[in-house]
Design an enzyme around this catalytic site. Sequence first.
Site, PDB file in Angstrom:
ATOM      1  CG  ASP A  52      -2.180   0.830   0.963  1.00  0.00           C
ATOM      2  OD1 ASP A  52      -2.604   0.935  -0.199  1.00  0.00           O
ATOM      3  OD2 ASP A  52      -2.735   1.387   1.924  1.00  0.00           O
TER       4      ASP A  52
ATOM      5  CG  ASP B 291       4.975   9.601 -10.871  1.00  0.00           C
ATOM      6  OD1 ASP B 291       5.209   9.535  -9.659  1.00  0.00           O
ATOM      7  OD2 ASP B 291       5.025   8.611 -11.634  1.00  0.00           O
TER       8      ASP B 291
ATOM      9  NE  ARG C  39       4.482   0.911  -6.372  1.00  0.00           N
ATOM     10  CZ  ARG C  39       4.488   2.114  -6.952  1.00  0.00           C
ATOM     11  NH1 ARG C  39       5.406   2.441  -7.832  1.00  0.00           N
ATOM     12  NH2 ARG C  39       3.558   2.999  -6.673  1.00  0.00           N
TER      13      ARG C  39
HETATM   14  P1  IMP Z   1      -1.243   2.033  -4.481  1.00  0.00           P
HETATM   15  O1  IMP Z   1      -1.401   1.653  -3.037  1.00  0.00           O
HETATM   16  O2  IMP Z   1       0.079   1.571  -5.075  1.00  0.00           O
HETATM   17  O3  IMP Z   1      -2.415   1.624  -5.316  1.00  0.00           O
HETATM   18  O4  IMP Z   1      -1.179   3.642  -4.528  1.00  0.00           O
HETATM   19  C1  IMP Z   1      -2.252   4.462  -4.052  1.00  0.00           C
HETATM   20  C2  IMP Z   1      -2.235   5.816  -4.750  1.00  0.00           C
HETATM   21  O5  IMP Z   1      -1.015   6.531  -4.427  1.00  0.00           O
HETATM   22  C3  IMP Z   1      -2.237   5.738  -6.287  1.00  0.00           C
HETATM   23  O6  IMP Z   1      -3.552   5.705  -6.771  1.00  0.00           O
HETATM   24  C4  IMP Z   1      -1.536   7.036  -6.688  1.00  0.00           C
HETATM   25  O7  IMP Z   1      -2.441   8.106  -6.669  1.00  0.00           O
HETATM   26  C5  IMP Z   1      -0.534   7.235  -5.555  1.00  0.00           C
HETATM   27  N1  IMP Z   1       0.773   6.675  -5.918  1.00  0.00           N
HETATM   28  C6  IMP Z   1       1.273   5.466  -5.542  1.00  0.00           C
HETATM   29  N2  IMP Z   1       2.509   5.284  -6.035  1.00  0.00           N
HETATM   30  C7  IMP Z   1       2.788   6.401  -6.759  1.00  0.00           C
HETATM   31  C8  IMP Z   1       3.920   6.792  -7.525  1.00  0.00           C
HETATM   32  O8  IMP Z   1       4.934   6.082  -7.675  1.00  0.00           O
HETATM   33  N3  IMP Z   1       3.841   8.013  -8.095  1.00  0.00           N
HETATM   34  C9  IMP Z   1       2.764   8.828  -7.979  1.00  0.00           C
HETATM   35  N4  IMP Z   1       1.685   8.501  -7.294  1.00  0.00           N
HETATM   36  C10 IMP Z   1       1.685   7.289  -6.674  1.00  0.00           C
END
Ligand code: IMP
Length: 194
Positions: free
Chosen positions: A69, A152, A178
């Site tokens: 997450d 981003d 990540r």
């Molecule tokens: P998730 O938990 O990976 O689905 O991320 C949740 C939300 O965080 C995504 O819908 C994006 O809006 C934001 N997000 C996650 N990782 C990134 C990234 O590497 N760059 C920009 N926004 C991110």
Amino acid sequence: MNKLVFATNNRYKIAEIQHIIGNQLQLLSLKDIQFEGDIPETSPTLEGNAIQKANFIHDRYLLDCFADDTGLEVEALNGAPGVYSARYAGENATYADNVNKLLREMHGLKNRRACFKTVIALFWEGQLYRFEGKICGNITTESSGESGFGYDPIFLPDGYQQTFAEMDASVKNKISHRAIATQKLISFIRSVSD
Ligand code: IMP
């Protein structure tokens, strides 16, 4: 070959991690284990959601499993949007809606410090492990760049002159929240599956 479930259907994430792990371990997606539907994500924290998702699959399938997450934590907004990053501008918000809302909320603010944080929760042989990745920087005052996704175009990582959306994906994928969390997961898996 040993198998490990990644509680996601995001094939890009699966392919990226499978590539790094190599053929020591086979990653399975939710689709591969015939799971359909949504895993509840109701925790107020990133860590809580990652554990909830990994636990949900581990409980039902009794398979080793991990989940992740991610959120963007803005200092001047007391950590918002944080765990609500995906739905900051509403339940069906697009990436652009979320970016525009954040720029509006931060209009005129001098303190633009923010960090992306990823938490990975892994159930491995019945034990829970956690891995975290974090990258800090500043939120710009306008969008810049076309690559990447989410926030981003408005995130300028410390030590770089380009937003995540302006830099080459290979650079972002080496330094990102990540990438850091994933490297920790992979080092752990390598150390226990040799
Ligand atoms: P998730 O938990 O990976 O689905 O991320 C949740 C939300 O965080 C995504 O819908 C994006 O809006 C934001 N997000 C996650 N990782 C990134 C990234 O590497 N760059 C920009 N926004 C991110």
